[in-house]
Scaffold this active site. Sequence first.
Site, PDB file in Angstrom:
ATOM      1  N   TYR A 247       0.919  -0.937   0.114  1.00  0.00           N
ATOM      2  CA  TYR A 247      -0.244   0.122  -0.008  1.00  0.00           C
ATOM      3  C   TYR A 247       0.969   1.101   0.003  1.00  0.00           C
ATOM      4  O   TYR A 247       0.739   2.287  -0.747  1.00  0.00           O
ATOM      5  CB  TYR A 247      -1.032  -0.032   1.446  1.00  0.00           C
ATOM      6  CG  TYR A 247      -1.711   1.226   1.411  1.00  0.00           C
ATOM      7  CD1 TYR A 247      -2.558   1.868   0.715  1.00  0.00           C
ATOM      8  CD2 TYR A 247      -1.208   2.109   2.489  1.00  0.00           C
ATOM      9  CE1 TYR A 247      -3.213   3.053   0.786  1.00  0.00           C
ATOM     10  CE2 TYR A 247      -1.837   2.985   2.657  1.00  0.00           C
ATOM     11  CZ  TYR A 247      -2.808   3.693   1.983  1.00  0.00           C
ATOM     12  OH  TYR A 247      -3.390   5.126   2.276  1.00  0.00           O
TER      13      TYR A 247
HETATM   14  O1  UGA Z   1      -1.948   7.035   8.031  1.00  0.00           O
HETATM   15  C1  UGA Z   1      -2.044   6.415   7.072  1.00  0.00           C
HETATM   16  O2  UGA Z   1      -1.645   6.692   5.948  1.00  0.00           O
HETATM   17  C2  UGA Z   1      -2.993   5.094   6.854  1.00  0.00           C
HETATM   18  O3  UGA Z   1      -3.922   5.063   8.127  1.00  0.00           O
HETATM   19  C3  UGA Z   1      -4.645   3.753   8.183  1.00  0.00           C
HETATM   20  O4  UGA Z   1      -3.652   2.761   8.449  1.00  0.00           O
HETATM   21  P1  UGA Z   1      -3.451   2.556  10.065  1.00  0.00           P
HETATM   22  O5  UGA Z   1      -2.565   3.749  10.757  1.00  0.00           O
HETATM   23  O6  UGA Z   1      -2.728   1.220   9.739  1.00  0.00           O
HETATM   24  O7  UGA Z   1      -4.637   2.512  10.461  1.00  0.00           O
HETATM   25  P2  UGA Z   1      -5.839   1.384  11.329  1.00  0.00           P
HETATM   26  O8  UGA Z   1      -5.641   0.001  10.531  1.00  0.00           O
HETATM   27  O9  UGA Z   1      -6.883   1.625  11.645  1.00  0.00           O
HETATM   28  O10 UGA Z   1      -4.946   0.674  12.590  1.00  0.00           O
HETATM   29  C4  UGA Z   1      -4.592   1.714  13.745  1.00  0.00           C
HETATM   30  C5  UGA Z   1      -3.567   1.047  14.735  1.00  0.00           C
HETATM   31  O11 UGA Z   1      -4.321  -0.123  15.279  1.00  0.00           O
HETATM   32  C6  UGA Z   1      -3.408  -1.217  15.244  1.00  0.00           C
HETATM   33  N1  UGA Z   1      -4.207  -2.342  15.383  1.00  0.00           N
HETATM   34  C7  UGA Z   1      -4.757  -2.645  14.141  1.00  0.00           C
HETATM   35  C8  UGA Z   1      -5.642  -3.924  14.186  1.00  0.00           C
HETATM   36  C9  UGA Z   1      -5.860  -4.691  15.083  1.00  0.00           C
HETATM   37  O12 UGA Z   1      -6.343  -5.898  15.048  1.00  0.00           O
HETATM   38  N2  UGA Z   1      -4.915  -4.520  16.412  1.00  0.00           N
HETATM   39  C10 UGA Z   1      -4.435  -3.323  16.091  1.00  0.00           C
HETATM   40  O13 UGA Z   1      -3.579  -3.136  17.310  1.00  0.00           O
HETATM   41  C11 UGA Z   1      -2.481  -0.930  14.091  1.00  0.00           C
HETATM   42  O14 UGA Z   1      -1.188  -1.541  14.259  1.00  0.00           O
HETATM   43  C12 UGA Z   1      -2.540   0.471  14.076  1.00  0.00           C
HETATM   44  O15 UGA Z   1      -1.336   0.922  15.063  1.00  0.00           O
HETATM   45  C13 UGA Z   1      -5.258   3.693   6.954  1.00  0.00           C
HETATM   46  O16 UGA Z   1      -5.872   2.325   7.302  1.00  0.00           O
HETATM   47  C14 UGA Z   1      -4.518   3.884   5.646  1.00  0.00           C
HETATM   48  O17 UGA Z   1      -5.596   3.887   4.648  1.00  0.00           O
HETATM   49  C15 UGA Z   1      -3.852   5.093   5.510  1.00  0.00           C
HETATM   50  O18 UGA Z   1      -3.251   5.255   4.766  1.00  0.00           O
END
Ligand code: UGA
Length: 435
Positions: A247
Amino acid sequence: MSHLDDIPSTPGKFKMEKSPFIHSRMRWHWQSSLAKLTFWSIVFFCLILIFFFRSPSSNPLLQDPYRRSLRTYNWGGPAWEKRVRSSARVRSRNGFSVLVTGAAGFVGTHVSSALKKRGDGVLGLDNFNDYYDPSLKRARQELLERSGVFIVEGDINDSALLMKLFEVVAFTHVMHLAAQAGVRYAMENPGSYVHSNIAGFVNLLEVCKSANPQPAIVWASSSSVYGLNNKVPFSEKDRTDQPASLYAATKKAGEEIAHTYNHIYGLSLTGLRFFTVYGPWGRPDMAYFFFTRDILKRKPIPIFEAANHGTVARDFTYIDDIVKGCLAALDTAEKSTGTGGKKKGPAQLRVYNLGNTSPVPVSTLVSILERLLKVKVKRNIMKLPRNGDVQFTHANVSLAQRELGYKPTTDLQTGLKKFVKWYTSFYSGGKKAAG
Ligand SMILES: O=C(O)[C@H]1O[C@H](OP(=O)(O)OP(=O)(O)OC[C@H]2O[C@@H](n3ccc(=O)[nH]c3=O)[C@H](O)[C@@H]2O)[C@H](O)[C@@H](O)[C@@H]1O
């Protein structure tokens, strides 16, 4: 002794007797074996066909992007053109006429609505794919329709459709938010990222470069381009050549592609690196959203932690702050300099971080949700999987502050309160009242 006892267990050691009885039995046996073989071959063939046509997840050739690109959309005709024109009509002095791609998406809906409210002409474009529940996208579409924004149903890979849109409306700006989002899903369906974030982006730029006049383009990059960079807070000058997910790699590729189209064709291009955007009408694939759903269902919540109990944190950014950043990027975008596919002079090329500047551990996010939802959470601490996630993000927004006047004002507690209010109203049957 049964006749089966005549057949040795070791193949090749069986000595055939020349008895007519055995002959006819052998013939019958051979014929019945042939019938069985034919029968099982047909069953096997049918199973392969079923597998091929019904199982897109296990067959890379039929995974979403390809199915999506094979979908046909209905567009065209005088009534359709009238709707397109009317939606894109500017209603304020010096207003813009903006094509918003991904208008039925989370950020797309909020930006379209804000532009419409201030009198800009807005035309949406969305392919309504099923990466997450399309009924949420339909509900957003209804919301926009009520404020006079028409969303054309189609794909950014469809050149004929894009050319038609530019023929009907002389867009001054394109707000390009259509993308395959999500960090972890890239391991399941890599093709969809290439299809939307690279091929789709190039296709859009091809049409924009040939448009007369060329529009200015503002588009969504991502904080994920910082990848393994561990210099904090992340500044636009930092390394972005170590993406941790496909991504991120496609978003980084987008930034390089933007450079090329700016350089060759004089397109004005602004990339916005969004940092984990959240809020009402959000994306169900994001952690804050599905944590809320699962907490309400009393399910355990998987919280990732890095090696040696390292905290995983995100610079969660509230949607209203992001919308202000997007509008400011449109307002400060200079005109593209080319005409008819030819560059006439240097054009603007920008990249900005749009974050909140205060990272919050995922465990704190869960505690806030626990208090807001009034449900005791079962925490399931897990090792950060090797699936593209990075340990932390933290935006330095001084460039956006200086040049766009961007200043985030919503902390996670306040933003989540608004999200939970929307969520409970939307999913308690009052879907329409949730706006
Ligand atoms: O900042 C960005 O550019 C990105 O932000 C998000 O990605 P992400 O930060 O990974 O967001 P989430 O998928 O909501 O995860 C948030 C946090 O929760 C954590 N997480 C996720 C899933 C889970 O089951 N447990 C958990 O602790 C992840 O490691 C992460 O630290 C979006 O999904 C992306 O499309 C975007 O581009």
